[in-house]
Design a protein around this motif. Sequence first.
Motif, PDB file in Angstrom:
ATOM      1  N   LEU A 121      57.103   2.389  17.955  1.00  0.00           N
ATOM      2  CA  LEU A 121      56.248   1.794  18.989  1.00  0.00           C
ATOM      3  C   LEU A 121      55.049   1.081  18.384  1.00  0.00           C
ATOM      4  N   SER A 122      54.472   1.659  17.333  1.00  0.00           N
ATOM      5  CA  SER A 122      53.315   1.019  16.706  1.00  0.00           C
ATOM      6  C   SER A 122      53.683  -0.360  16.166  1.00  0.00           C
ATOM      7  N   ALA A 123      54.913  -0.509  15.688  1.00  0.00           N
ATOM      8  CA  ALA A 123      55.377  -1.811  15.202  1.00  0.00           C
ATOM      9  C   ALA A 123      55.661  -2.754  16.365  1.00  0.00           C
ATOM     10  N   VAL A 143      46.323   2.555  21.076  1.00  0.00           N
ATOM     11  CA  VAL A 143      45.360   3.332  21.844  1.00  0.00           C
ATOM     12  C   VAL A 143      44.060   2.571  21.985  1.00  0.00           C
ATOM     13  N   LYS A 144      43.609   1.923  20.903  1.00  0.00           N
ATOM     14  CA  LYS A 144      42.377   1.145  20.981  1.00  0.00           C
ATOM     15  C   LYS A 144      42.522  -0.011  21.952  1.00  0.00           C
ATOM     16  N   GLY A 180      57.786  -7.947  21.333  1.00  0.00           N
ATOM     17  CA  GLY A 180      58.503  -7.155  22.332  1.00  0.00           C
ATOM     18  C   GLY A 180      57.630  -6.201  23.119  1.00  0.00           C
ATOM     19  N   ARG A 181      56.335  -6.150  22.812  1.00  0.00           N
ATOM     20  CA  ARG A 181      55.460  -5.190  23.485  1.00  0.00           C
ATOM     21  C   ARG A 181      55.311  -5.512  24.971  1.00  0.00           C
ATOM     22  N   MET A 240      52.958   0.075  25.715  1.00  0.00           N
ATOM     23  CA  MET A 240      51.568   0.223  25.301  1.00  0.00           C
ATOM     24  C   MET A 240      50.818   1.321  26.050  1.00  0.00           C
ATOM     25  N   GLN A 241      51.252   1.638  27.280  1.00  0.00           N
ATOM     26  CA  GLN A 241      50.513   2.646  28.046  1.00  0.00           C
ATOM     27  C   GLN A 241      51.387   3.799  28.514  1.00  0.00           C
TER      28      GLN A 241
END
Length: 386
Positions: A255-257, A367-368, A263-264, A269-270
């Motif tokens: 997910l971080s990638a 998260v930021k 693709g995000r 993201m949430q």
Amino acid sequence: QAGTHNRVLSRRRSLTSDGHVRYQHTLIVFPTSRLQTNTMSKKIAIIGTGQMGSVLATRLACAGFDCKLVGTAPPMTAAVVAKKIQAEFAGSRVSDAGSVGNAVKGADIVLSCLPNSNILKEVVKSAVVSGNLTPGAAWLDATSGNPSDSRDIADQLSRQGGLKFVDCAVSGGPAGAAKGILTSMVGGDKTALSAGSLPMEVLKSFSKKVVHVGPVGSGHAVKAMNNAMLASNLWATSEALAVLVKMGADPAVALSAINASSGRNWVSMQRFPDNILTGKFDYGFAMKLLAKDINTAVGMLPKDQQPLMNSENIPYLRYAAQLTSEAAAREPDADHTEIARIVENNMGVSIRGDSNICNLDAMSGNVKAFEGTRYLTPEIKMCVFD
């Protein structure tokens, strides 16, 4: 100090040194003296005291409005919600109206937040029959409603009650409502929503962003399509991560990638870091409501839409609607984030990993980014406790 401040409790997630999730509770204090003086004499009828409606009522009471509540179904009755608000927020003016007719009597604004447009139509009928509607008042509907029904309701209220109907579908969930950071997608007479107008003051009490998207019904149309995209992203992201886990990837690292790539989406993201990878599935939006919204969106599609590439498969949103409807038929009251669990079961893999704890180090950038969407006014004071 008792009687001088109002309070709101929120939650923030952090990572301990041993890799576990730690939650901090933030007490947000609204000084009573800073309540908007121009709202103190304004009466609002709030119809619908469910998971979202009760939070909207709390925000409006904190803003200084005189709120008359009426619920349409247990367990969160208007009496329970009113008593809770009175206990938590000293000096708030909120009461159980007992009926729709009593709630709308003398109201400057009517705010409805109901499960669907069919219930709203019955409420409007009761309000009209009561004869207590205030000509010239505005009716704001935060229901995720049907655009066609919204236009019919607007016409009825204009003819029989002299009211302006504005559909103001909201996005951000109960947590976003509690923080006052909802997005309101508004359809209706734009002149009724001028800066400083009473309807706008009401919307601003729980919204960070208010967007006028067009005539009556268009707010509900945008919300339906938004939630159709949400459902599609939930199914697609869940399946993608399940496949990656089968390939040996760590879901949080993956997910971080993804969240730093094309693709995000808001689900990745949430929803995943906050409600799925934690194993809580606790966003606060029921599967049956998501199914209702995506089927509303499908109802707006061209009836003669052809399958993609002449295949026999149902195209695009219709397939996501079918999947979501089937999930809602099995577990109507489950949180919509349970879609990820359905995918896990179908594919025989745990997206959440063995520990069921989100790797927040791997997702620190995400998260930021999410923290950046949170909103606090300068007037708010905070204290933090474990």
